[in-house]
Design an enzyme around this catalytic site. Structure first.
Site, PDB file in Angstrom:
ATOM      1  N   ASP A 233       0.641  -1.202  -0.085  1.00 22.54           N
ATOM      2  CA  ASP A 233      -0.155  -0.086  -0.198  1.00 22.54           C
ATOM      3  C   ASP A 233       0.903   1.434   0.018  1.00 22.54           C
ATOM      4  OD1 ASP A 233      -1.817  -1.841   0.029  1.00 22.54           O
ATOM      5  OD2 ASP A 233      -2.684  -1.171   2.043  1.00 22.54           O
TER       6      ASP A 233
ATOM      7  N   LYS B 209     -24.605 -15.953  -8.480  1.00 18.85           N
ATOM      8  CA  LYS B 209     -25.258 -15.054  -8.457  1.00 18.85           C
ATOM      9  C   LYS B 209     -25.032 -14.107  -7.146  1.00 18.85           C
ATOM     10  CE  LYS B 209     -30.331 -13.707  -8.388  1.00 18.85           C
ATOM     11  NZ  LYS B 209     -30.506 -12.735  -7.418  1.00 18.85           N
TER      12      LYS B 209
ATOM     13  N   GLU C 140       3.939   1.730  -1.323  1.00 19.71           N
ATOM     14  CA  GLU C 140       4.610   2.030  -2.494  1.00 19.71           C
ATOM     15  C   GLU C 140       3.472   2.706  -3.313  1.00 19.71           C
ATOM     16  OE1 GLU C 140       7.517  -1.418  -3.742  1.00 19.71           O
ATOM     17  OE2 GLU C 140       6.113  -2.250  -2.258  1.00 19.71           O
TER      18      GLU C 140
ATOM     19  N   CYS D 279     -45.381 -19.632  30.873  1.00 14.33           N
ATOM     20  CA  CYS D 279     -45.495 -18.910  32.100  1.00 14.33           C
ATOM     21  C   CYS D 279     -47.159 -18.474  32.204  1.00 14.33           C
ATOM     22  CB  CYS D 279     -44.956 -17.739  32.250  1.00 14.33           C
ATOM     23  SG  CYS D 279     -45.166 -16.833  33.784  1.00 14.33           S
TER      24      CYS D 279
ATOM     25  N   ASP E 193       1.054   4.285  -2.776  1.00 14.36           N
ATOM     26  CA  ASP E 193       0.497   5.644  -2.171  1.00 14.36           C
ATOM     27  C   ASP E 193       1.885   6.578  -2.824  1.00 14.36           C
ATOM     28  OD1 ASP E 193      -1.743   4.823  -1.058  1.00 14.36           O
ATOM     29  OD2 ASP E 193      -0.926   4.743   1.023  1.00 14.36           O
TER      30      ASP E 193
ATOM     31  N   SER F  92     -35.667  -8.858 -14.582  1.00 14.15           N
ATOM     32  CA  SER F  92     -35.290  -9.626 -13.499  1.00 14.15           C
ATOM     33  C   SER F  92     -35.138 -11.011 -14.020  1.00 14.15           C
ATOM     34  CB  SER F  92     -36.044  -9.399 -12.343  1.00 14.15           C
ATOM     35  OG  SER F  92     -37.245  -9.962 -12.707  1.00 14.15           O
TER      36      SER F  92
HETATM   37  S1  IVH Z   1     -27.909 -11.943 -15.471  1.00 12.18           S
HETATM   38  C1  IVH Z   1     -31.854 -10.408 -17.704  1.00 12.18           C
HETATM   39  N1  IVH Z   1     -25.989 -13.001 -13.737  1.00 12.18           N
HETATM   40  O1  IVH Z   1     -29.858 -10.949 -10.059  1.00 12.18           O
HETATM   41  C2  IVH Z   1     -31.361 -10.400 -16.525  1.00 12.18           C
HETATM   42  N2  IVH Z   1     -27.682 -11.324 -12.753  1.00 12.18           N
HETATM   43  O2  IVH Z   1     -32.897 -11.413 -10.541  1.00 12.18           O
HETATM   44  C3  IVH Z   1     -29.814 -10.847 -16.650  1.00 12.18           C
HETATM   45  N3  IVH Z   1     -27.533 -10.892 -10.633  1.00 12.18           N
HETATM   46  O3  IVH Z   1     -31.056  -8.013 -11.444  1.00 12.18           O
HETATM   47  C4  IVH Z   1     -29.307 -10.859 -15.082  1.00 12.18           C
HETATM   48  N4  IVH Z   1     -25.613 -11.926  -9.940  1.00 12.18           N
HETATM   49  O4  IVH Z   1     -28.960  -7.719 -10.030  1.00 12.18           O
HETATM   50  C5  IVH Z   1     -27.196 -12.013 -13.821  1.00 12.18           C
HETATM   51  N5  IVH Z   1     -24.209 -13.609 -12.297  1.00 12.18           N
HETATM   52  C6  IVH Z   1     -25.406 -12.911 -12.562  1.00 12.18           C
HETATM   53  C7  IVH Z   1     -26.005 -12.161 -11.697  1.00 12.18           C
HETATM   54  C8  IVH Z   1     -27.284 -11.487 -11.732  1.00 12.18           C
HETATM   55  C9  IVH Z   1     -26.536 -11.270  -9.650  1.00 12.18           C
HETATM   56  C10 IVH Z   1     -28.841 -10.192 -10.015  1.00 12.18           C
HETATM   57  C11 IVH Z   1     -28.899  -8.740 -11.037  1.00 12.18           C
HETATM   58  C12 IVH Z   1     -30.159  -8.935 -11.481  1.00 12.18           C
HETATM   59  C13 IVH Z   1     -30.672 -10.039 -10.595  1.00 12.18           C
HETATM   60  C14 IVH Z   1     -31.806 -10.913 -11.413  1.00 12.18           C
END
Ligand code: IVH
Length: 674
Positions: free
Chosen positions: A36, A119, A38, A425, A40, A85
């Site tokens: 760190d 995920k 170096e 109780c 900085d 999602s």
């Molecule tokens: S792919 C079309 N890959 O999960 C959507 N999502 O429920 C493609 N997330 O909003 C999403 N890790 O915030 C993807 N390796 C991953 C992920 C990921 C976390 C989250 C992301 C998304 C939510 C979907």
């Protein structure tokens, strides 16, 4: 002046390149090659050069990570394409369905390849690069548009602000905090008297939306990219895109696995699950994606999620730790709950030192002894559970535990009611029962008297100022002001908040007094049936039983409990004293939405949602749906937020109720063609 070896411009360029390389090694490869100090020193030299010759300080200089003054608010910007999602899978059978749907959705003979990756549990963001520069970053928001947070994302050293790639590039990924970075951040916060973050996810999502980039720069945030929106223009497949991103110096999770069939997908998911503790970040599942971008295009998307990907949610996180002691808590109903006092252990992002053991049958069933190495699990629930014992690790020094024969708070002999697992109780004046009942009454979902918390209730009960919730309304400001940590002003606030609670509708009061088997939803229905507290008190036992039984969803047990509560001398006296103090207002009549989009469907809502649960209930009712406290036979949908208990999702599966996310509920509330 011709450039020479000691030319400031050259030295500047060399320093910039070196610092970027160190950032990449440190943040992206997790493999720093300098200390760190170096690092900085290099940054200091660069700042010195730029101070002497300001024209060298281009906007993408490493010294300019923090640029601009704090914002007063965040602007909303549209996403290049909707941020959808993911559909969820909870069991291996759901994965088999997914693989089958994908295969059937592709031309005959096509053999899809799958990518399985962690995920990431953080906050999702979109990053826009134009002509090799990071020009805009935003949060997911509602999927169509999000909040513009470029100033904050620029402070993340893992994220290059320039790229050796000049075509339009829109990336999506997760802002996360590594567990070890959170530990350090929290230690610093606690030393500064600031509250620590409960988990990396809260820290990450809270930080990216801060208004002051200088504060964000102090938080060790990272971004891990999981999608390239331009897809086929960038690479032929998702796995090739991830490799190309890494080659460009962008941070990816570098944890994806290529799979040819269902068996390989399942194995890869199990492997990710097993490795969760080893990843530096939190993962709450695995994402399975179809690799080939052409296949992704053929499969397309529904209105909510792509057909080429699915999220597999892990059941729970488990850890083993030492059981140090078992203590016994007495709740508002008098039930005695044994609590495991644990050697602190990290579980799903939080430090756990206590877990529920439920009741003596659970202790006997597990044969858990003090001193045992126990398995603790957090299945999304807020309260962790002891789920197993490593009996093979016993030394012989472990001690068996027996529930007390007398209440630990008041010494009254405890009882076990027929057909119940809990010891109780029976003393209604037990200080633990009294305190629990008052705290429950004041909770947000009940009478919402937030200035009356645990510490104040302790004192009020200990000094004999309050023995039940009706006594709250007789409190004098002078008596409250005389308590520890109270003054005239805070006492006035407390009295004012208690007085204001008289304006709550009857349903809140009925939730607050705690009628057995009557939850928030049932309390509302009961309040609607009675109208006012005075009216409710006119019901004879038979009338109460009949009227309650006529309410949709009320079974005989609930109806009996309502009649008992209204005619038990103590609880009746309490309601009469509340009435004399003019507590609660008439319940507004139920809004009957005939033929709304949810007509005929029944719902149960669980977990932490983005808005108050009662607002979600109201929206469902306004759209014609029915709401119940529990999943039962005939329940159409279980709406799940965060931190959902396994018992609810199990019940949904058993009764064939469909599980919905909040976003999916919203889609039903406002169908696109409405
Ligand atoms: S792919 C079309 N890959 O999960 C959507 N999502 O429920 C493609 N997330 O909003 C999403 N890790 O915030 C993807 N390796 C991953 C992920 C990921 C976390 C989250 C992301 C998304 C939510 C979907």
């Amino acid at each position: 002046m011709s450039p020479t070896a000691t030319d400031p411009a050259r030295r500047h360029a060399a320093l910039v390149a070196e610092i970027r390389a160190h950032d990449h090694r440190y943040y992206v490869l997790d493999d720093p090659s300098v200390s760190d100090a170096e690092y900085d020193a290099l940054l200091r030299e660069l700042k010195g050069l730029e101070a002497a010759q300001p024209e060298l300080a281009t906007p993408d200089s490493p010294t300019r990570r923090v640029a601009g003054a704090p914002r007063s608010d965040l602007r909303t910007v549209p996403h290049v394409a909707p941020m959808m999602s993911l559909d969820n899978a909870y069991a291996e059978a759901d994965l088999a369905d997914f693989v089958r749907r994908v295969t059937e959705g592709l031309p005959a003979g096509a053999r899809p390849r799958f990518i399985v990756e962690p995920k990431l549990d953080g906050g999702s963001v979109e990053l826009v690069y134009r002509e090799g520069r990071l020009v805009e970053g935003s949060t997911r928001g509602d999927g169509a548009s999000g909040e513009e947070i470029t100033h904050n994302l620029r402070t993340i050293r893992a994220l290059p602000v320039t790229l050796p790639y000049h075509d339009p590039l829109t990336l999506r990924g997760e802002v996360v905090l590594y567990r070890r970075d959170l530990a350090r951040l929290n230690a610093a916060r606690e030393a500064a008297g600031e509250p620590p973050f409960a988990n990396p996810r809260n820290a990450a999502t809270g930080s990216v939306r801060l208004l002051d980039p200088r504060e964000v720069a102090r938080r060790p945030l990272r971004v891990l990219i999981w999608q390239v929106v331009e897809g086929p223009a960038f690479a032929p497949s998702h796995s090739a895109a991830l490799d190309r991103l890494a080659a460009l110096g962008l941070p990816t999770h570098r944890a994806h696995v290529v799979c040819d069939d269902l068996a390989a997908v399942t194995a890869a998911i199990r492997d990710i699950d097993a490795r969760r503790p080893d990843y530096p970040y939190e993962t709450d599942g695995a994402v399975v994606k179809v690799d080939d971008f052409r296949h992704q295009e053929v499969l397309g998307a529904t209105s909510k999620f792509p057909r080429w990907a699915i999220a597999y949610k892990f059941q729970a996180e488990r850890a083993a730790t030492r059981l140090l002691a078992i203590t016994v808590q007495v709740g508002r109903t008098g039930a005695l709950t044994p609590v495991a006092e644990l050697e602190p252990v990290r579980l799903a992002g939080t430090l756990v030192s206590r877990a529920s053991l439920h009741n003596e049958d659970v202790i006997a069933g597990l044969d858990v002894r003090i001193g045992d190495l126990v398995e603790v699990e957090k299945a999304g629930e807020i309260i962790p559970q002891v789920v197993g014992v490593r009996a093979d690790q016993r030394t012989g020094d472990e001690r068996a535990f027996a529930m007390p024969e007398r209440c630990p708070a008041c010494e009254t002999p405890v009882e076990r009611r027929e057909g119940e697992a809990a010891l109780r109780c029976p003393n209604r004046r037990c200080p633990a029962v009294v305190k629990g009942a008052i705290e429950h009454y004041c909770r947000r979902f009940a009478m919402d008297i937030d200035s009356v918390g645990e510490a104040l209730v302790d004192q009020l009960v200990a000094r004999g100022l309050v023995a039940d919730v009706a006594d709250l309304y007789d409190l004098q400001a002078a008596a409250v002001a005389a308590l520890d940590r109270m003054g005239a002003k805070s006492a006035e606030n407390v009295i004012g908040a208690i007085r204001a609670s008289r304006e709550r509708p009857l349903e809140r009061l009925l939730t607050g007094v705690g009628i057995e088997h009557v939850g928030q939803v049932a309390a509302r229905q009961l309040a609607e049936a009675a109208g006012t507290l005075a009216q409710l008190l006119t019901w004879s036992p038979e009338e109460a039983r009949e009227r309650a039984a006529a309410i949709a969803g009320f079974g005989p047990k609930m109806a009996e409990s309502v009649a008992r509560f209204l005619h038990d001398p103590e609880s009746r006296a309490l309601l009469e004293r509340l009435l004399a103090r003019e507590v609660s207002r008439p319940q507004p009549a139920a809004v009957v939405a005939a033929g709304g989009p949810l007509a005929g469907a029944s719902f149960c809502v669980t977990g932490v949602l983005s808005r108050k649960r009662e607002d979600v209930h109201a929206a469902i009712r306004a759209a014609g749906g029915e709401v119940h406290d529990k999943v039962r036979k005939g329940t159409t949908y279980l709406v799940t937020g965060e931190k959902v208990g396994k018992s609810k999702t199990d019940a949904a599966r058993k009764h064939g109720a469909e599980i919905l996310t909040e976003a999916e509920l919203d889609a039903k509330l406002a169908p696109p063609d409405a």
